[in-house]
Design an enzyme around this catalytic site. Sequence first.
Site, mmCIF file in Angstrom:
data_model
loop_
_atom_site.group_PDB
_atom_site.id
_atom_site.type_symbol
_atom_site.label_atom_id
_atom_site.label_comp_id
_atom_site.label_asym_id
_atom_site.label_seq_id
_atom_site.Cartn_x
_atom_site.Cartn_y
_atom_site.Cartn_z
ATOM 1 N N VAL A 16 0.835 -1.186 -0.061
ATOM 2 C CA VAL A 16 0.147 -0.061 -0.036
ATOM 3 C C VAL A 16 0.851 1.226 -0.040
ATOM 4 C CG1 VAL A 16 -1.798 1.315 1.275
ATOM 5 C CG2 VAL A 16 -1.904 -1.312 1.246
ATOM 6 N N LYS A 106 -6.860 -1.448 10.536
ATOM 7 C CA LYS A 106 -8.165 -1.652 10.930
ATOM 8 C C LYS A 106 -8.057 -2.562 12.333
ATOM 9 C CE LYS A 106 -7.093 -5.615 8.288
ATOM 10 N NZ LYS A 106 -6.394 -5.363 7.145
ATOM 11 N N GLU A 130 -10.393 5.848 6.085
ATOM 12 C CA GLU A 130 -11.302 4.936 5.328
ATOM 13 C C GLU A 130 -10.702 3.730 4.466
ATOM 14 O OE1 GLU A 130 -14.203 6.485 3.677
ATOM 15 O OE2 GLU A 130 -14.078 4.456 3.441
ATOM 16 N N VAL A 133 -11.168 -0.152 5.973
ATOM 17 C CA VAL A 133 -12.534 -1.201 5.931
ATOM 18 C C VAL A 133 -12.780 -1.135 4.313
ATOM 19 C CG1 VAL A 133 -14.823 -1.602 6.407
ATOM 20 C CG2 VAL A 133 -12.978 -0.560 8.057
ATOM 21 N N GLY A 188 -1.630 -15.523 -4.685
ATOM 22 C CA GLY A 188 -1.556 -14.227 -3.967
ATOM 23 C C GLY A 188 -2.598 -13.605 -3.446
ATOM 24 N N GLU A 191 -2.437 -15.037 2.418
ATOM 25 C CA GLU A 191 -1.112 -14.912 2.768
ATOM 26 C C GLU A 191 -0.592 -16.217 3.130
ATOM 27 O OE1 GLU A 191 -0.621 -11.608 5.572
ATOM 28 O OE2 GLU A 191 -1.839 -10.454 4.606
ATOM 29 N N ASP A 202 -9.889 -10.568 10.489
ATOM 30 C CA ASP A 202 -9.970 -9.351 9.598
ATOM 31 C C ASP A 202 -11.236 -8.771 9.479
ATOM 32 O OD1 ASP A 202 -8.233 -7.950 7.425
ATOM 33 O OD2 ASP A 202 -10.129 -8.446 6.600
ATOM 34 N N LYS A 206 -13.153 -5.044 10.991
ATOM 35 C CA LYS A 206 -13.979 -4.357 10.011
ATOM 36 C C LYS A 206 -15.499 -4.150 10.748
ATOM 37 C CE LYS A 206 -10.867 -5.416 6.184
ATOM 38 N NZ LYS A 206 -10.766 -6.476 5.156
ATOM 39 N N GLY A 305 -5.552 -4.743 -1.970
ATOM 40 C CA GLY A 305 -4.656 -4.427 -2.953
ATOM 41 C C GLY A 305 -4.000 -3.021 -2.852
HETATM 42 N N1 HSE Z 1 -6.784 -9.409 3.678
HETATM 43 C C1 HSE Z 1 -7.980 -8.583 3.499
HETATM 44 C C2 HSE Z 1 -8.568 -9.081 2.440
HETATM 45 C C3 HSE Z 1 -7.421 -7.325 2.874
HETATM 46 O O1 HSE Z 1 -8.270 -10.318 1.980
HETATM 47 O O2 HSE Z 1 -9.835 -8.547 2.092
HETATM 48 C C4 HSE Z 1 -6.937 -6.456 3.970
HETATM 49 O O3 HSE Z 1 -7.946 -6.189 4.799
#
Ligand code: HSE
Length: 432
Positions: A16, A106, A130, A133, A188, A191, A202, A206, A305
């Site tokens: 990022v 997040k 922003e 999320v 990809g 992870e 994750d 959010k 991304g």
């Molecule tokens: N790993 C998250 C996803 C992206 O696959 O949406 C980053 O929050």
Amino acid sequence: MRTRPLKVALLGCGVVGSEVARIMTTHADDLAARIGAPVELAGVAVRRPSKVREGIDPALVTTDATALVKSGDIDVVVEVIGGIEPARTLITTAFEHGASVVSANKALLAQDGAALHALAEEQGRDLYYEAAVAGAIPLIRPLRESLAGDKVNRVLGIVNGTTNFILDKMDSTGAGYQEALDEATALGYAEADPTADVEGFDAAAKAAILAGIAFHTRVRLDDVYREGMTEVTAADFASATRMGCTIKLLAICERAVDGGSVTARVHPAMIPLSHPLASVRGAYNAVFVESDAAGQLMFYGPGAGGAPTASAVLGDLVAVCRNKLSGATGPGDSAYTQLPVSPMGEVVTRYHISLDVADKPGVLAQVATVFAEHGVSIDTVRQQGRQDGGGEASLVVVTHRASDASLNGTVEALRNLDTVRGVASIMRVEGE
Ligand code: HSE
């Protein structure tokens, strides 16, 4: 236009951060025109300084993030490191040394958003996030600003691209979880350690952020009920298909009908193919927002991304820089309602339960009695005898709306029946 540039410190230069730096350079003139002053990258804090970073002046690269943040002339700190520490200390240091903060973090916002907002307010700084999320999708600002005059009752969405890719693959190819995960890793999307995505951490972070903003209350990560999607099987998808549904990992934040509490949860759920979220394919994200006056709104786009997430970071950077020039701060924390977060047992929804049962007289009646005893009303039942001649059958029960506590009581009692050999799966049914 002011000629003296606003100075930006970039903390983190990974997927990022490198895109943030690139767009700051390639769009410099447009950004300056939109802000009313040029923005200058004053430093980039990284862990590995020897790595070649195309388009970034090596003289700007440092491993001393603290010194960069403390340098005193930084207007905005962009934090794209992720994780709790050192991000939290760097953000608080930034506030104390005169900078506003744009973050994509997040986990930190879901855990410590209240304290960070309080410090930002005390110091007269902005805290925008922003990008934390659903990547590029505008959600925080629509909820915080565009819907500030409305009353949001529900936020329902796909907020994790990795798991949506895996579930979509299972749905479209009949693959099992591991096979679909392997493909997501090879491409990809997932992870090397996919735990945060597949176990729902994750998405839960959010959900906490979205629920807090949507309902003007405080929801922390620990308040969010969480189930991952590693137990979803090809058989669940086959069953969903028979019901005209698919399976998605959903983040669901709801205001209770009486308005006195809220809930936030993340878990896999069946949704009808006719629901707009059912057609969200691959690694895309989409969030449904329901409010009193606006009705139903849907936000859709790339949720992860480098470039998409950088788009959200840059949008925040422009807003924070504009605020700085006008001597103001933007909308901050608005958790004034202090609504309690109800436990999962009080959530009311529909359930799809798949049982392995003995195929003999009276079993269906026994099972139905257990549901009745727990006040759970059955909508449909489908039984299929097994071809293996073992005297067993699969029984699929879909309920009307019931509380999670009642459903759990029902399942526990079912497990104690001699004629129920096993509970193959329990899945919530949403979006109807
Ligand atoms: N790993 C998250 C996803 C992206 O696959 O949406 C980053 O929050």
